[in-house]
Design a protein around this motif. Structure first.
Motif, short mmCIF file in Angstrom:
data_model
loop_
_atom_site.label_atom_id
_atom_site.label_comp_id
_atom_site.label_asym_id
_atom_site.label_seq_id
_atom_site.Cartn_x
_atom_site.Cartn_y
_atom_site.Cartn_z
N ALA A 111 -8.25 -2.80 -6.30
CA ALA A 111 -9.75 -3.12 -6.02
C ALA A 111 -9.98 -2.32 -4.61
O ALA A 111 -9.10 -2.12 -3.92
CB ALA A 111 -9.85 -4.49 -5.73
N GLY A 112 -11.00 -1.51 -5.10
CA GLY A 112 -11.60 -0.43 -3.91
C GLY A 112 -12.96 -0.08 -4.03
O GLY A 112 -13.44 -0.19 -4.98
N THR A 113 -13.64 0.37 -2.72
CA THR A 113 -14.99 0.89 -2.60
C THR A 113 -14.94 1.81 -1.59
O THR A 113 -13.84 1.90 -0.75
CB THR A 113 -15.93 -0.28 -2.52
N THR A 114 -16.22 2.44 -1.41
CA THR A 114 -16.24 3.32 -0.22
C THR A 114 -17.79 3.46 -0.08
O THR A 114 -18.50 2.88 -0.73
CB THR A 114 -15.60 4.73 -0.43
N LEU B 160 -17.18 -4.40 4.56
CA LEU B 160 -17.08 -4.51 3.28
C LEU B 160 -15.96 -3.54 2.62
O LEU B 160 -15.35 -3.92 1.71
CB LEU B 160 -18.62 -4.03 2.70
N VAL B 161 -15.96 -2.26 3.22
CA VAL B 161 -14.81 -1.33 2.72
C VAL B 161 -13.47 -1.91 3.14
O VAL B 161 -12.54 -1.95 2.28
CB VAL B 161 -15.10 -0.23 3.42
N MET B 162 -13.35 -2.34 4.44
CA MET B 162 -12.07 -2.91 4.63
C MET B 162 -11.71 -4.04 4.03
O MET B 162 -10.37 -4.27 3.56
CB MET B 162 -12.08 -3.29 6.36
N ASP B 163 -12.54 -4.88 3.90
CA ASP B 163 -12.13 -6.17 3.09
C ASP B 163 -11.75 -5.99 1.30
O ASP B 163 -10.84 -6.56 1.07
CB ASP B 163 -13.40 -7.28 3.16
N THR B 164 -12.65 -5.15 0.87
CA THR B 164 -12.39 -4.74 -0.41
C THR B 164 -10.98 -3.86 -0.60
O THR B 164 -10.22 -4.33 -1.67
CB THR B 164 -13.60 -3.79 -1.05
N ASN B 165 -10.86 -3.16 0.50
CA ASN B 165 -9.73 -2.05 0.18
C ASN B 165 -8.38 -2.75 0.58
O ASN B 165 -7.13 -2.41 0.27
CB ASN B 165 -9.87 -0.64 0.68
N LEU B 166 -8.29 -3.35 2.00
CA LEU B 166 -7.07 -3.88 2.60
C LEU B 166 -7.13 -5.24 2.76
O LEU B 166 -5.86 -5.56 2.34
CB LEU B 166 -7.33 -2.93 4.14
N THR B 167 -8.17 -5.76 3.08
CA THR B 167 -7.72 -7.47 3.14
C THR B 167 -7.41 -8.13 1.73
O THR B 167 -6.52 -8.75 1.63
CB THR B 167 -9.16 -8.24 3.69
N GLY C 167 10.28 -16.98 -9.29
CA GLY C 167 10.85 -16.41 -10.60
C GLY C 167 12.38 -16.20 -10.61
O GLY C 167 12.96 -15.94 -11.71
N GLY C 168 12.98 -15.88 -9.21
CA GLY C 168 14.45 -15.46 -9.24
C GLY C 168 14.72 -14.15 -9.57
O GLY C 168 15.68 -13.68 -9.57
N ASN C 169 13.65 -13.18 -10.12
CA ASN C 169 14.11 -11.92 -10.40
C ASN C 169 13.22 -10.84 -9.68
O ASN C 169 13.27 -9.53 -10.05
CB ASN C 169 13.46 -11.74 -11.82
N GLY C 170 12.69 -11.39 -8.56
CA GLY C 170 12.11 -10.48 -7.55
C GLY C 170 10.75 -10.05 -8.09
O GLY C 170 10.04 -10.79 -9.16
N GLY C 171 10.27 -8.74 -7.74
CA GLY C 171 8.94 -8.49 -8.35
C GLY C 171 8.57 -6.96 -7.72
O GLY C 171 9.35 -6.54 -6.96
N LYS C 172 7.55 -6.23 -8.23
CA LYS C 172 7.13 -5.17 -7.89
C LYS C 172 5.62 -5.01 -7.35
O LYS C 172 4.54 -5.73 -8.07
CB LYS C 172 7.13 -4.23 -9.06
N ILE C 173 5.41 -4.68 -6.35
CA ILE C 173 4.13 -4.69 -5.84
C ILE C 173 3.62 -3.32 -5.41
O ILE C 173 4.27 -2.48 -5.03
CB ILE C 173 3.77 -5.32 -4.28
N ILE C 174 2.48 -2.78 -6.00
CA ILE C 174 2.06 -1.21 -6.13
C ILE C 174 0.50 -1.46 -5.31
O ILE C 174 -0.21 -1.82 -5.84
CB ILE C 174 1.98 -0.78 -7.33
N ASN C 175 0.55 -0.84 -4.28
CA ASN C 175 -0.74 -0.70 -3.49
C ASN C 175 -1.28 0.68 -3.52
O ASN C 175 -0.35 1.58 -3.42
CB ASN C 175 -0.65 -1.13 -2.18
N ILE C 176 -2.59 0.67 -3.72
CA ILE C 176 -3.28 1.79 -4.17
C ILE C 176 -4.01 2.37 -2.88
O ILE C 176 -4.85 2.01 -2.19
CB ILE C 176 -4.22 1.84 -5.04
N GLY C 177 -3.35 3.41 -2.42
CA GLY C 177 -3.79 4.16 -0.96
C GLY C 177 -4.87 5.25 -1.64
O GLY C 177 -5.68 5.22 -2.64
N SER C 178 -4.45 6.22 -0.80
CA SER C 178 -5.26 7.64 -1.23
C SER C 178 -4.97 8.79 -0.49
O SER C 178 -3.96 8.59 0.46
CB SER C 178 -6.88 7.42 -0.68
#
Length: 253
Positions: A91-94, A109-116, A132-143
């Motif tokens: 989720a993001g905006t500018t 607005l931008v900080m809350d949408t993109n980072l918070t 879940g016991g199998n861990g997981g993957k988190i992918i954060n969208i930067g720029s």
């Protein structure tokens, strides 16, 4: 190694642009993709596209900048799926204004949408992935703005720089839980957001093409491969990284 069958992936802002491009990649690899957005019509269209690729996809509506809304979102997700393996914080905006013209409300607005939102969703995802016991993957969208200064997008740049540091902090904190956290730094990708930039910044289109080694703007589907890689067991020994997907834009002067 890249098979995501049986995995559940939640993609914020997954109903268009980069988010949908990544969601399609995850769907093609076999994941059940949950689209999160506030535009019901766009989300419905995205779900149709993902189902056409064979994913048992569905949409949930949430304001990912709001703590209570995020809590409800993950309650709904757990009730319906019982697990979460992959989280894409997209989720993001500018707002394109120099610092001296930017209002505090616009900054927030931008900080809350993109980072918070990435903080709130990742925090909510952590116990679900851990249980879940199998861990997981988190992918954060930067720029690219995570690493370059952009005078006309200071709040955006600050939020995307924060994404990289947040990813590193979570990667270090949650490694013992089997959770890998990485950031993707898209280059100039053709989306609704960048269409606005091209309209507002004279000569941007030509400068981007001239500097990008690939000689073109990126398309949302160019993010599908890195999404599958970072969501799959192929990346189990990779965490806390920030991977540019920019056609070579960041390596040229």
């Amino acid at each position: 190694m890249f098979d995501l069958k049986g995995k559940v992936a939640l993609v914020t802002g997954g109903n268009g642009g980069i988010g949908l491009g990544m969601a399609k990649g995850l769907a093609q690899a076999g994941a059940r993709v949950v689209v999160v957005g506030r535009n019901a019509a766009k989300s419905a269209a995205a779900v149709d596209a993902l189902r056409a690729l064979g994913s048992d996809s569905f949409a949930l509506e949430a304001d990912v900048t709001d703590e209570a809304s995020v809590h409800t979102l993950f309650e709904q997700l757990e009730a319906r799926c019982g697990r979460l393996d992959i989280l894409v914080n997209n989720a993001g905006t500018t707002i394109r204004k120099p610092v001296d013209q930017l209002q505090l409300s616009e900054w927030n607005l931008v900080m809350d949408t993109n980072l918070t939102s990435a903080f709130l969703c990742s925090r909510a995802a952590h116990p679900l992935m851990k249980r879940g016991g199998n861990g997981g993957k988190i992918i954060n969208i930067g720029s690219m703005a995570s690493i370059f200064g952009m005078p006309y997008a200071p709040a955006y740049g600050a939020s995307k720089g924060g994404i990289v540091q947040l990813s590193k902090a979570m990667a270090a904190s949650w490694a013992a839980d089997g959770i890998q956290v990485n950031a993707v730094l898209p280059g100039w990708i053709q989306t609704e957001l960048t269409d606005g930039a091209r309209a507002q910044v004279p000569g941007l289109n030509e400068r981007v093409i001239a500097r990008t080694c690939a000689g073109r703007w990126g398309q949302p589907q160019d993010l599908a491969g890195v999404a599958v890689f970072l969501a799959s067991s192929a990346s189990d020994f990779i965490t806390g990284t920030a991977i540019p997907v920019d056609g070579g834009y960041s390596i040229t002067a």
